[in-house]
Design a protein around this motif. Structure first.
Motif: not given
Lengths: 336, 336, 336
Positions: A297-298, A302-303, A307, B83-84, B94, B96, B135
């Motif tokens: 991710r990122n 991107t998140d 999502d 996260a992020g 991730h 998620a 999640y």
């Protein structure tokens, strides 16, 4: 009649692919069956796996069968793949014995064997799985080598679920940044299946060095010609994304730098902006986004994209379970 | 209605715990069932396991289901839990995606994730399993993180089998020596379940530095108040053992030294005499001895204690199988 | 009545061995059954495995049971095997607990534990599996320690399939070169089973240093005397092969050099010509060739031998599946 394997979707006609996808959709509606009752599949992992292993093991169970997970060189003996070798190195046994013995035990053999990443002219021969197919007397399934046909079917099923008819949809396969030079398998596979399904495919990548092996480019062009779609290469992000119905992201190493990866690194590092983000997705025609996973991710996307409601990567992953049940059932149904 | 997990026994009422124990006792009398017919559970091990893995895998089988064992970072991809993050480190995917994809495949997700042992203020947040619970769209089971609720149930069942009513029984949780600073999970859990069952609990440890996290001390005091028992701390071996009905042993690292373990070592080494031996057990009121296992013989407890009729560690271990079947069946029975 | 294990074929009479082989042949004709319905077997691997693990796991499945694969020290805790130890080393738990707990969970315990290759006087005591048998309350199966009785049965079944009556057939067990000093287990086992079946056995090896442990030589002589066969040692390749009906190859380390393997290396290296090749096989009386696998091609046997119609190594490997089902079913059928 020759034993049929599942090594690449190119060995399967468009009609056969459609039949597998219909069977997979049926399994998704009704997950359990007896197609593998009392049967077994050996899952050989020369590389790590989460989705593939889980979905195959579970798929066998859901159809009444049993999967045996083996990691040669880790919990099983290291294997020699070349014919005629005087085996004085690390390998304790030859693929001839491994494949023949496993064929006496199990009904299907599935193999994951990534490239070695040193010499593409060697890796592109796909020797490990071809050796299994040569010596095994039961069907062999590709769990990712230099293509990833199970992922293709899962991807195709997810697209059909969300878009219905795929004919001439604009499909973008975009390279993305990743700190390491990854396998081209999923990228090769995306080209093969998207063109086979008659989509208008754009391969978006930073420079001509990132174009895929000509074998897959040519197969993609032939698939497109046969199925009323198209295939082109672009290095223009905005042009590629504009009006797209599907954006499929993947990172891979540039073939001209194969085995000399430290020289590719500055090129790679200069193209971090290929990350899939909301601005790019806004250029599409309500486009779907997907990725085979695992995804950083990122870095690759991107998140916000991951999502978003238009991200169907989880659906695609789910479909692995059902398309693989269709593949296993189909291979076992062939006349002995 | 919110999805129910099994992360800590504190999320379950005394009545619910009693119901789980009754179901477990029923499974022990009659081990097989169909409560998981066609269902599956993913067992994710970030740390090694013998009993937990065997008992979960077998429990799923005995109820008609199938367990899939995954070791992320070993035979599956390493995972990012924050996260992020811009994922440029080791992690290839991730939580998620991992949790969402697994939720599409399996009906239950069980996780073992020990602390990292560097910073207790981080470890006490229990981020790995909380991220799974956040999640996942299927129930998540704690297979030991900073508590070990499955062990609690197995322990409680063994005590009930041997003592019947547990109300106001004298229960000693004793720290013991071990060459390494171990996880406090089982100690935290012992406090929680012993107080929940209304016992009079003494936490015996070498110095105030070995008292457990105030979160668990406070939960223990509240449990005791609610269930008519008590909780106190002692550093006096003889006082603690005298008249005890249950001695439960565990080693753990002192929280004030967390991440500076070389400084704890001399303190730890000075308390080897906390070993459970026959002389100490002779002070009890025909007390039972137990331990969660694995146990280093003649370090934590002597051979004589381990082989004594009052040692119920093997019964407790056996009960893991049956309490976990009760937990899995209960979680699957919740309304979708 | 004492619990019966399957640690060595020497614990089984000729008639019992024949019964196991008949049951195995029946399983080969009709692979599935319910003899292990709802039952489980723990497979403990202290060393790697491909055939053994696959065939046991699959065998349990084919009979309605479930196999749990554990690798102590890798995905489970390292184990102490000596009694009375103060466990301050690597081992986190004692065999007493491991065997007792597993006995509460599973119905059978199978163990692979190779020698440590440092001190034969220690390794020949076979402590690991003996400790399991001592503490377990369920039957224990030898998956290869210093003998390999499952391989013996598979080998015997393959010979019977191809030769029918084995009485006084000329059987050559030949040492072959391998770059490493391997375990003598299969060689010991070949002596035991070939003499038990009444064959005329020649142990062919480079020098007297390669003769096997006197325990197995003596057992072989007693077996031969009891069953009307013979056992002799030869260092003459031509004499040994001439007129043979069976050539069974295996490499092993010379016991006098045990733990001083660098000193054995020049002796070993001087005998590469013990490789099984077509010229040697031409001396036999239409002899069969076999090997337990894994086998290094063109080191232990040539490609031509491995791929010849007289090579029955794949049949022998296949038989592992069925003889092990017979062993598991037989052990479970004993009165409780």
């Amino acid at each position: 009649m020759a034993l049929r394997h599942f090594l690449t979707t190119q060995d399967y006609s468009r009609a056969e692919i459609d039949t597998l996808l219909e069977q997979a959709a049926a399994f998704k509606r009704s997950p359990r069956g007896q197609q593998l009752a009392g049967k077994s599949v050996a899952l050989l992992f020369f590389n790590p796996s989460m989705r593939t292993r889980t979905s195959f093991e579970l798929g066998a169970f859901q159809l009444g069968g049993h999967a045996i997970v083996l990691s040669p060189g880790k919990d099983a003996w290291p294997i020699e793949f070349e014919a005629g070798t005087v085996m004085e190195g690390e390998a304790e046994e030859h693929i001839a014995e491994v494949a023949r013995v496993l064929s006496r035990y199990v009904d299907l053999i599935a193999v994951r064997a990534f490239p070695k990443f040193q010499d593409w002219s060697v890796d592109r021969e796909d020797r490990v799985i071809k050796a299994f197919a040569r010596y095994a007397t039961v069907p062999v399934i590709n769990m990712e080598t230099i293509t990833h046909p199970c992922q293709e079917l899962a991807h195709a099923l997810a697209l059909k679920e969300h878009l219905g008819d795929l004919q001439n949809r604009k499909y973008v396969l975009t390279w993305t940044y990743h700190p390491k030079p990854l396998n081209t398998a999923v990228a090769n596979s995306a080209l093969l299946i998207a063109t086979k399904l008659g989509m208008d495919v754009t391969l978006l990548c930073p420079t001509p060095d990132y174009v895929l092996d000509e074998r897959y480019m040519e197969a993609g062009r032939q698939n497109a010609a046969r199925n009323g779609g198209s295939l082109k290469v672009s290095h223009d992000i905005e042009e590629a994304y504009r009006g797209a119905h599907v954006v499929y992201a993947k990172s891979w190493g540039a073939l001209p730098y194969f085995g000399r990866w430290e020289q590719e690194k500055p090129v790679r590092d200069a193209h971090r902006h290929f990350i899939v983000d909301e601005a790019k997705m806004a250029l599409t025609d309500h486009g779907l986004f997907s990725h085979c996973l695992p995804l950083r991710r990122n870095v690759k996307a991107t998140d916000a994209v991951m999502d978003a409601p238009y991200c169907i990567a989880i659906d695609e992953a789910e479909n692995r379970l059902h398309v693989q049940k269709a593949v296993m059932a189909s291979l076992l149904a062939q006349p002995a």
